[in-house]
Write a protein that holds these residues in place. Structure first.
Motif, PDB file in Angstrom:
ATOM      1  N   LEU A 120      -4.172  -2.210 -16.637  1.00 53.81           N
ATOM      2  CA  LEU A 120      -3.223  -2.272 -15.708  1.00 53.81           C
ATOM      3  C   LEU A 120      -2.709  -3.629 -14.991  1.00 53.81           C
ATOM      4  O   LEU A 120      -3.833  -3.977 -14.903  1.00 53.81           O
ATOM      5  CB  LEU A 120      -3.715  -1.480 -15.056  1.00 53.81           C
ATOM      6  CG  LEU A 120      -2.673  -0.091 -13.925  1.00 53.81           C
ATOM      7  CD1 LEU A 120      -1.244   0.286 -13.427  1.00 53.81           C
ATOM      8  CD2 LEU A 120      -3.644   0.251 -12.432  1.00 53.81           C
ATOM      9  N   GLN A 134      -2.506  -5.863 -11.274  1.00 57.30           N
ATOM     10  CA  GLN A 134      -2.616  -5.958 -10.119  1.00 57.30           C
ATOM     11  C   GLN A 134      -1.460  -5.147  -9.469  1.00 57.30           C
ATOM     12  O   GLN A 134      -0.061  -6.320  -9.899  1.00 57.30           O
ATOM     13  CB  GLN A 134      -2.986  -7.024  -9.224  1.00 57.30           C
ATOM     14  CG  GLN A 134      -3.542  -6.654  -8.131  1.00 57.30           C
ATOM     15  CD  GLN A 134      -4.087  -6.184  -7.183  1.00 57.30           C
ATOM     16  OE1 GLN A 134      -5.481  -6.388  -7.879  1.00 57.30           O
ATOM     17  NE2 GLN A 134      -3.969  -5.237  -6.686  1.00 57.30           N
ATOM     18  N   GLN A 142       0.401  -2.614 -10.042  1.00 54.41           N
ATOM     19  CA  GLN A 142       0.953  -1.031 -10.482  1.00 54.41           C
ATOM     20  C   GLN A 142       0.116  -0.191 -10.628  1.00 54.41           C
ATOM     21  O   GLN A 142      -1.158   0.389 -10.004  1.00 54.41           O
ATOM     22  CB  GLN A 142       0.882  -1.945 -11.930  1.00 54.41           C
ATOM     23  CG  GLN A 142       2.147  -3.291 -13.070  1.00 54.41           C
ATOM     24  CD  GLN A 142       1.633  -2.538 -14.472  1.00 54.41           C
ATOM     25  OE1 GLN A 142       0.851  -2.672 -15.232  1.00 54.41           O
ATOM     26  NE2 GLN A 142       3.098  -2.588 -14.861  1.00 54.41           N
ATOM     27  N   SER A 143       0.879   1.131 -10.932  1.00 60.73           N
ATOM     28  CA  SER A 143       0.392   2.160 -10.458  1.00 60.73           C
ATOM     29  C   SER A 143       0.409   2.895 -12.016  1.00 60.73           C
ATOM     30  O   SER A 143       1.421   2.761 -12.727  1.00 60.73           O
ATOM     31  CB  SER A 143       0.902   3.210  -9.212  1.00 60.73           C
ATOM     32  OG  SER A 143       0.750   2.093  -8.753  1.00 60.73           O
ATOM     33  N   LEU A 171      -7.882  -1.313  -4.820  1.00 56.08           N
ATOM     34  CA  LEU A 171      -7.300   0.490  -6.064  1.00 56.08           C
ATOM     35  C   LEU A 171      -7.737   1.112  -5.298  1.00 56.08           C
ATOM     36  O   LEU A 171      -8.838   1.553  -4.907  1.00 56.08           O
ATOM     37  CB  LEU A 171      -7.800  -0.257  -7.550  1.00 56.08           C
ATOM     38  CG  LEU A 171      -7.920   0.989  -8.052  1.00 56.08           C
ATOM     39  CD1 LEU A 171      -6.796   1.460  -9.126  1.00 56.08           C
ATOM     40  CD2 LEU A 171      -8.876   0.294 -10.274  1.00 56.08           C
ATOM     41  N   GLN A 214       1.246   0.261  -1.589  1.00 55.83           N
ATOM     42  CA  GLN A 214       1.352  -0.317  -3.415  1.00 55.83           C
ATOM     43  C   GLN A 214       2.381  -1.879  -2.501  1.00 55.83           C
ATOM     44  O   GLN A 214       2.992  -2.600  -3.738  1.00 55.83           O
ATOM     45  CB  GLN A 214       3.033   0.479  -3.730  1.00 55.83           C
ATOM     46  CG  GLN A 214       2.491   1.715  -4.744  1.00 55.83           C
ATOM     47  CD  GLN A 214       3.239   2.251  -4.847  1.00 55.83           C
ATOM     48  OE1 GLN A 214       3.520   3.489  -4.816  1.00 55.83           O
ATOM     49  NE2 GLN A 214       2.818   2.462  -6.612  1.00 55.83           N
ATOM     50  N   SER A 274      -2.733  -1.144  -5.742  1.00 54.81           N
ATOM     51  CA  SER A 274      -2.916  -0.332  -7.161  1.00 54.81           C
ATOM     52  C   SER A 274      -3.114   0.722  -6.429  1.00 54.81           C
ATOM     53  O   SER A 274      -4.509   1.468  -6.163  1.00 54.81           O
ATOM     54  CB  SER A 274      -3.389  -0.817  -8.849  1.00 54.81           C
ATOM     55  OG  SER A 274      -2.320  -2.457  -9.013  1.00 54.81           O
ATOM     56  N   CYS A 314       4.366   6.185  -9.469  1.00 56.62           N
ATOM     57  CA  CYS A 314       3.771   5.768 -10.524  1.00 56.62           C
ATOM     58  C   CYS A 314       4.696   4.632 -11.621  1.00 56.62           C
ATOM     59  O   CYS A 314       5.814   5.052 -11.830  1.00 56.62           O
ATOM     60  CB  CYS A 314       2.530   6.603 -11.944  1.00 56.62           C
ATOM     61  SG  CYS A 314       1.703   7.244 -10.898  1.00 56.62           S
TER      62      CYS A 314
END
Lengths: 258, 245
Positions: free
Chosen positions: B52, B54, B56-57, B170, B196, B201, B216
């Motif tokens: 994943l 940085q 992104q979810s 995160l 976001q 994340s 997401c």
């Protein structure tokens, strides 16, 4: 595995856990904090009444001698007892909140240390009241109490992870504490009952050393010898180090086991 | 430039299920001598691999028992992998069980400071953010009330609010969008969206596919510990829904 949980302020966590446990301890009781003081005073009255003539007549300020022993022993017994149970008591935190779990055991000991410090204020008042005098050597008392705290935290870090795996440990430790009460000089002088050879082994116990040091400071207005201080501090630090290594090793899968 | 925030490679997690006997010293000694015979293995995660970036979810989806919570706990550092690796290159906030960590006999104020300290706040930060935390949780009238007097939803809101104010790279969330009423859920979404926009994340484990779709960028579909799919949210959700039918 690499990971950085939000940076923890160890001192802040320890303080919050300690203060909250202390607040909760006497919450809802009629006498509140006074219970902390009544327990050693009740013990003092019984032991003084029983032993004042046979054992106590050869000990100057026998009441003060007893009170010092009771307060220091209570700290050791209650501190290690609470430390041993601490992880299991806060199992909810272990599986959901990521923070250094040794702080649970450390704060359990700090809660008892806080009471013991207040009890020591009573001891000082008692020393003045019975005419034992005031001395600059009292300034050494925080060092003695800190040494005992190191010892108690070390024992707690040693036992707390094992209690997760074997619940008998609580009972075993309580039996050992019961024996320890009689095998440390709380209400007698070691030389009254033990030969010189036996005393040498007897004095290896760091709790015995700590009691002796506190009495040297409060009753004789002298500082404990350098050798005895170094021995006691060395043993306490070694137990702390062993406890810390033991804790880190045996709590790696704690959340799965608790 | 975005960098890798989570790097999970061939991650496997086994549990050993013990028989429901009390943990006595005798049973422990017996286990040390005949350990394997006394426990039953359970593979909760098997050979899971994903990365994943940085910003992104990630949504974790799958039926109950798929391994979503186990994966979150490994990412948090609560569980250790049995095999493979799991690296997180940043600071994280795990929000796994809302309400846990609150002490019922302490007041809301005391709980904010106690829980806040445990998740990584410093005291001056908590003093500064206290009013915002309480306002977000909508508990202004209950500051001096004991936590046991609050409803379960109120306690969960308070825990979420404290976590939401911690600045990390995160946030790990385990099925927490079920918390509270619709308006509180909207506020939670607001927090996620704001994070976001700031380039932070989220990893969200949920059965609420609508929420996963909304929040997401990518999804990991797990089925009994196996990785079934990993990719853009729409594709993985379509696969999950087609498998479910």
């Amino acid at each position: 595995m690499q990971r950085a949980i939000a940076q923890h302020d160890y001192w802040n966590i320890t303080r919050e856990l300690t203060v909250s446990a202390f607040k909760l301890r006497d919450q809802g009781t009629f006498l509140g904090f006074l219970w902390t003081l009544l327990q050693p005073l009740a013990m003092l009255s019984v032991l003084y009444w029983l032993f004042r003539n046979r054992v106590g007549e050869s000990i100057e300020h026998f009441g003060l001698y007893l009170l010092i022993g009771i307060v220091l022993w209570t700290f050791f017994a209650m501190g290690t007892g609470k430390g041993l149970l601490s992880l299991v008591m806060r199992r909810d935190l272990i599986s959901a909140v990521t923070f250094p779990h040794e702080l649970i055991a450390v704060s359990a000991v700090f809660t008892v240390l806080f009471s013991s410090t207040l009890e020591f204020v009573v001891v000082l008042g008692f020393a003045i009241a019975v005419g034992a005098g005031i001395s600059w050597t009292w300034l050494w008392l925080p060092v003695i109490l800190a040494t005992e705290a190191v010892l108690v935290i070390g024992c707690s870090l040693l036992f707390a992870p094992w209690y997760v795996y074997a619940r008998d440990l609580d009972n075993i430790w309580n039996i050992l504490l019961r024996l320890g009460f009689f095998l440390t000089p709380i209400f007698y002088l070691p030389e009254q009952f033990l030969s010189e050879g036996e005393q040498r082994i007897y004095m290896l116990n760091p709790v015995t050393q700590i009691m002796t040091h506190a009495r040297t400071v409060l009753l004789h207005h002298e500082l404990p010898s350098f050798g005895a201080t170094a021995y006691t501090l060395g043993v306490s630090l070694a137990i702390l180090l062993a406890g810390f290594v033991n804790f880190r090793y045996f709590t790696r899968d704690l959340a799965e086991r608790i | 430039m975005a960098h890798t925030l989570i790097d999970v490679s061939h991650l496997t997690k086994d549990f050993r299920l013990e028989r429901a006997t009390p943990s006595s010293l005798f049973s422990r000694i017996r286990k040390v001598l005949w350990l394997r015979g006394q426990t039953r293995p359970l593979r909760a995660l098997s050979d899971v691999t994903f990365q994943l970036e940085q910003g992104q979810s990630l949504g974790l989806i799958g039926d109950n028992g798929a391994g979503k919570s186990t994966l979150l706990r490994i990412l948090s550092g609560i569980y250790r992998p049995t095999a493979g690796s799991c690296n997180v290159y940043g600071r994280l906030t795990p929000v796994l069980e809302l309400g846990v960590g609150m002490h019922h006999d302490l007041s809301v104020r005391e709980n904010v400071f106690l829980y806040g300290a445990m998740i990584g706040f410093r005291r001056p930060e908590l003093v500064r953010l206290f009013d915002q935390i309480i306002a977000f949780a909508e508990l202004e009238e209950f500051v001096e009330v004991k936590a046991k007097e609050l409803s379960t939803g109120m306690r969960q809101r308070l825990t979420f609010s404290i976590n939401a104010h911690l600045e990390t790279d995160l946030i790990l969330l385990d099925e927490i969008l079920a918390v509270g009423d619709r308006s509180f859920r909207e506020k939670c979404y607001g927090v996620f969206k704001e994070r976001q926009r700031e380039g932070k994340s989220l990893v969200l484990a949920s059965h609420d596919l609508g929420a996963v779709e909304e929040v997401c960028d990518c999804c990991l579909l797990l089925e009994r510990g196996q990785q079934r799919a990993f990719g853009p949210t729409a594709e993985v959700l379509a696969e999950y829904e087609s498998n479910s039918q």
